[in-house]
Design an enzyme around this catalytic site. Structure first.
Site, PDB file in Angstrom:
ATOM      1  N   CYS A 136      -3.856  -6.122  -4.800  1.00  0.00           N
ATOM      2  CA  CYS A 136      -4.882  -5.399  -5.553  1.00  0.00           C
ATOM      3  C   CYS A 136      -4.339  -4.048  -6.017  1.00  0.00           C
ATOM      4  CB  CYS A 136      -6.121  -5.216  -4.679  1.00  0.00           C
ATOM      5  SG  CYS A 136      -7.359  -4.144  -5.414  1.00  0.00           S
ATOM      6  N   CYS A 139      -6.705  -1.089  -5.605  1.00  0.00           N
ATOM      7  CA  CYS A 139      -6.831  -0.613  -4.226  1.00  0.00           C
ATOM      8  C   CYS A 139      -5.575   0.146  -3.792  1.00  0.00           C
ATOM      9  CB  CYS A 139      -7.028  -1.783  -3.259  1.00  0.00           C
ATOM     10  SG  CYS A 139      -8.167  -3.030  -3.830  1.00  0.00           S
ATOM     11  N   ASP A 140      -4.393  -0.383  -4.110  1.00  0.00           N
ATOM     12  CA  ASP A 140      -3.166   0.129  -3.490  1.00  0.00           C
ATOM     13  C   ASP A 140      -2.157   0.720  -4.461  1.00  0.00           C
ATOM     14  OD1 ASP A 140      -4.181  -0.786  -1.028  1.00  0.00           O
ATOM     15  OD2 ASP A 140      -3.434  -2.803  -1.433  1.00  0.00           O
TER      16      ASP A 140
END
Ligand code: NAP
Length: 318
Positions: A136, A139-140
């Site tokens: 993701c 997200c990261d």
């Protein structure tokens, strides 16, 4: 949920399908309960801009859209439980299911557990999981600001991840196993036209390489294989983001419901599974369209069918 009352309907999953089903059932006074699973809001919480959900001409932030769907379902009385259902007994009526320490029962069930990102299946992928191996970008991706990363895949997700990462990172490789993209033209063109994205065609990732001597593993590169010549090469990257499709979240059903050969739930045109009173909606069933709007549509259909089923069986308002 400690009491032993039988619920009219339990919805498992909290993506567009689950929240739409809850909204319809709550408005019909069917007291739905949603078990959200471990990722409340589902896959759209890992996306940025959703530009293709009608009603939002300027697009909508994915996590915000999901929070609004939750609020809308809650407004009409949906009960929300932030737990994961681990097992269901379909053999007796009412159905019973386990979620953490809860044991709950219901006359009808809507399964809307969606799908999870597919992994390559490499041992090194596990070694460097969350330490340079991710699924993701939203997200990261922030961990790799100014660095070099790779995205694996040739579909819309890969193009979306690569385009997003290109804004943060110095360089983004897209590694695809063929020489033709599966992605839609608009998303492919956007990625192909981005200066710091380089496509590596006809290649698969054989190994994630890095340093495992410290307290935490650190990814430093990838070993690739050319699918046409079998030749190997290595590239230096700080992270790899996988965008190679999804696997339906049906393992918890332990094959007690009819699944197809890719483990998606089989339903009829009314979202009904092979068990009366059990319906499935969204990506847990749908491997063709997999859109938020189609999932929401299936959530709506399954809710209307549950309402009919409970009324027909004399179970509504029990
Ligand atoms: P997808 O369309 O199934 O694409 C998966 C990609 O991964 C394919 O290019 C596939 O290669 C590759 N792949 C699969 N298994 C692999 C493996 N083991 N090793 C290497 N490569 C592998 O999945 P997706 O991109 O996640 O998209 C799913 C659906 O969501 C699509 O309908 C898509 O349109 C939609 N979506 C829409 C948006 C948007 O509109 N904003 C964003 C994301 C996704 P092959 O091409 O060779 O099969």
């Amino acid at each position: 949920m400690s009491d032993k009352k039988v619920n009219e309907v339990i919805i498992i999953g909290s993506g567009p399908a689950g929240w739409t089903a809850a909204l319809y059932l709550a408005r019909a006074n069917m007291s739905p309960i949603v078990y959200t699973g471990k990722q409340p809001g589902g896959q759209l919480t890992t996306t940025t801009e959703v530009e293709n959900f009608p009603g939002f001409p300027e697009g909508r932030d994915g996590p915000e859209l999901m929070m609004d769907m939750e609020k809308q379902a809650k407004r009409f009385g949906t009960e929300i439980i932030y737990k994961e259902v681990s097992d269901i007994n379909f053999d007796a009526r009412p159905f019973t299911m386990k979620a953490g320490d809860d044991e709950v029962s219901s006359h009808a069930i809507i399964i809307a557990t969606g799908a999870s990102p597919r992994m390559l299946g490499l041992e090194s992928e596990q070694t460097f999981w969350n330490r340079g191996v991710h699924t993701c970008a939203v997200c990261d991706g922030g961990f790799y600001r100014g660095k070099t990363v790779a995205v694996v895949g040739g579909g819309d997700s890969a193009m979306e991840e690569a385009t997003y990462l290109a804004k943060l990172c110095e360089k983004v490789y897209v590694i695809h196993r063929r020489d033709e993209l599966r992605a839609s033209k608009i998303m492919a063109d956007r990625a192909l036209g981005t200066k710091n994205i380089e496509f590596i065609w006809n290649s698969t990732v054989e190994e994630v390489t890095g340093d495992t001597s410290g307290n935490f593993p650190k990814t430093t590169g990838l070993k690739l294989k050319d699918t046409q010549t079998d030749e190997s090469r290595s590239i230096d990257v700080d992270a790899m983001f996988l965008a190679i499709g999804h696997i339906p979240n049906t393992a918890f059903l332990n094959d007690k419901i009819t699944l197809d050969d890719e483990k998606y739930i089989v339903v009829d045109e009314r979202q009904q599974t092979n068990i009366a009173g059990v319906y499935a909606a969204g990506d847990v069933h749908d491997k063709v369209y997999r859109q938020a709007i189609t999932a929401a549509g299936m959530g709506c259909k399954s809710a209307l069918e549950v309402e009919r089923y409970l009324t027909r069986e004399g179970l509504a308002g029990e």
